[in-house]
Structures are given as structure tokens and as C-alpha cells.
Scaffold this motif. Structure first.
Motif, PDB file in Angstrom:
ATOM      1  N   LYS A  67      11.981  -7.859 -20.250  1.00  0.00           N
ATOM      2  CA  LYS A  67      11.505  -6.487 -20.037  1.00  0.00           C
ATOM      3  C   LYS A  67      12.160  -5.489 -20.987  1.00  0.00           C
ATOM      4  O   LYS A  67      11.523  -4.559 -21.450  1.00  0.00           O
ATOM      5  CB  LYS A  67      11.783  -6.055 -18.588  1.00  0.00           C
ATOM      6  CG  LYS A  67      11.109  -6.930 -17.549  1.00  0.00           C
ATOM      7  CD  LYS A  67       9.610  -6.841 -17.657  1.00  0.00           C
ATOM      8  CE  LYS A  67       8.938  -7.606 -16.541  1.00  0.00           C
ATOM      9  NZ  LYS A  67       7.494  -7.408 -16.511  1.00  0.00           N
ATOM     10  N   SER A 118       9.813  -3.351  -0.850  1.00  0.00           N
ATOM     11  CA  SER A 118      10.819  -2.452  -1.406  1.00  0.00           C
ATOM     12  C   SER A 118      10.817  -1.126  -0.664  1.00  0.00           C
ATOM     13  O   SER A 118       9.756  -0.663  -0.225  1.00  0.00           O
ATOM     14  CB  SER A 118      10.512  -2.220  -2.891  1.00  0.00           C
ATOM     15  OG  SER A 118      11.437  -1.310  -3.452  1.00  0.00           O
ATOM     16  N   ASN A 120      11.273   1.622  -2.073  1.00  0.00           N
ATOM     17  CA  ASN A 120      10.734   2.623  -2.995  1.00  0.00           C
ATOM     18  C   ASN A 120       9.581   2.009  -3.781  1.00  0.00           C
ATOM     19  O   ASN A 120       9.436   0.792  -3.813  1.00  0.00           O
ATOM     20  CB  ASN A 120      11.841   3.148  -3.932  1.00  0.00           C
ATOM     21  CG  ASN A 120      12.395   2.050  -4.812  1.00  0.00           C
ATOM     22  OD1 ASN A 120      11.670   1.478  -5.626  1.00  0.00           O
ATOM     23  ND2 ASN A 120      13.669   1.762  -4.678  1.00  0.00           N
ATOM     24  N   PRO A 121       8.785   2.825  -4.452  1.00  0.00           N
ATOM     25  CA  PRO A 121       7.622   2.313  -5.173  1.00  0.00           C
ATOM     26  C   PRO A 121       7.882   1.927  -6.631  1.00  0.00           C
ATOM     27  O   PRO A 121       6.958   1.625  -7.364  1.00  0.00           O
ATOM     28  CB  PRO A 121       6.650   3.493  -5.116  1.00  0.00           C
ATOM     29  CG  PRO A 121       7.550   4.687  -5.167  1.00  0.00           C
ATOM     30  CD  PRO A 121       8.767   4.286  -4.358  1.00  0.00           C
ATOM     31  N   HIS A 122       9.148   1.901  -7.064  1.00  0.00           N
ATOM     32  CA  HIS A 122       9.454   1.762  -8.485  1.00  0.00           C
ATOM     33  C   HIS A 122       9.494   0.333  -8.993  1.00  0.00           C
ATOM     34  O   HIS A 122       9.328   0.106 -10.191  1.00  0.00           O
ATOM     35  CB  HIS A 122      10.769   2.463  -8.810  1.00  0.00           C
ATOM     36  CG  HIS A 122      10.824   3.853  -8.270  1.00  0.00           C
ATOM     37  ND1 HIS A 122      10.005   4.849  -8.698  1.00  0.00           N
ATOM     38  CD2 HIS A 122      11.586   4.385  -7.281  1.00  0.00           C
ATOM     39  CE1 HIS A 122      10.254   5.960  -8.023  1.00  0.00           C
ATOM     40  NE2 HIS A 122      11.212   5.688  -7.157  1.00  0.00           N
ATOM     41  N   GLY A 123       9.759  -0.610  -8.158  1.00  0.00           N
ATOM     42  CA  GLY A 123       9.887  -1.988  -8.602  1.00  0.00           C
ATOM     43  C   GLY A 123      11.186  -2.224  -9.344  1.00  0.00           C
ATOM     44  O   GLY A 123      11.920  -1.290  -9.631  1.00  0.00           O
TER      45      GLY A 123
END
Length: 125
Positions: A67, A118, A120-123
Motif C-alpha cells: 500500500k 471496524s 470507524n469507516p477508514h479501514g
């Protein structure tokens, strides 16, 4: 070596090893000494090859998706997603490699399972 050259050395080394050819990775990019900080793996090129063969034997379909790569001085950090088996969330990896000249000579890693859910939605990537 420049930071960009160090990054390229590490990417080629890591990707080649994870793609199933640790012998080629070690011959092309590993120094005669190789200090390993992962408590499950021993020092040295032969131990690295054996460890990678063991992992590949347990997970023949594994895939590494790099990444991001960050370099500072003689250190290169690779943040990646390792899919051990299709259909599983896999693992988030942060590998730190030290490059001396044009060879990878030291390695640290931090491994975290990718959760199904999770807060949060960020991954992770």
C-alpha cells in the motif's frame, strides 16, 4: 544509495520473496548477514528462505498488496495487506527493513489481523 534506490531494493526483495521465490530474492538483494527481529524467524539468508518456504507451504495462495513505502536514512518501511487465503480479511503488515549498500541486512515487523468490523469507516489501508 538514495532513498528511492533503497525503496526499490526493498520492494523487489519483498515482492519476489512473497511471490514464491525467496531464493531469488535472497541472492539478488540480501546481504551475507541478515538480522531478524521477528521472534518466529531465525537470522541469516538460509533461515529467511526456509521461513518463506514454510509460510508459502501453509498458504499457497497468499498475495501481498503493498500500500505504501516510506524511507528514511537506511530504513525502508513497507505497509501492506497480506491475504493468506482467498475470502479472509487477511493481515495488515508494517515491515521495516534496513539496507546497507545495496543489500537488505535487517528486518522488523508488526502484524495485525484485519478485523471483519471496524469502529470507524477508514479501514486499515
Amino acid at each position: 544509495m538514495s532513498l528511492e534506490q533503497n525503496k526499490q531494493i526493498v520492494i523487489e526483495f519483498y515482492q519476489t520473496a512473497m511471490d514464491g521465490d525467496p531464493e531469488k530474492a535472497a541472492a539478488a538483494h540480501m546481504g551475507a548477514k541478515y538480522v531478524q527481529h521477528n521472534p518466529g524467524a531465525a537470522d541469516g539468508p538460509e533461515a529467511f528462505i526456509g521461513f518463506m518456504r514454510f509460510v508459502r507451504g501453509r498458504f499457497p495462495n497468499l498475495r501481498l498488496n503493498i500500500k505504501r513505502v516510506i524511507a528514511e536514512g537506511d530504513l525502508v518501511v513497507v505497509h501492506s495487506h497480506l491475504d493468506l487465503e482467498p475470502g479472509n480479511p487477511g493481515q495488515a503488515l508494517a515491515d521495516i527493513f534496513r539496507v546497507e549498500g545495496d543489500k537488505v541486512v535487517e528486518h522488523w515487523d508488526v502484524i495485525q489481523a484485519v478485523p471483519a468490523d471496524s469502529a470507524n469507516p477508514h479501514g486499515m489501508f
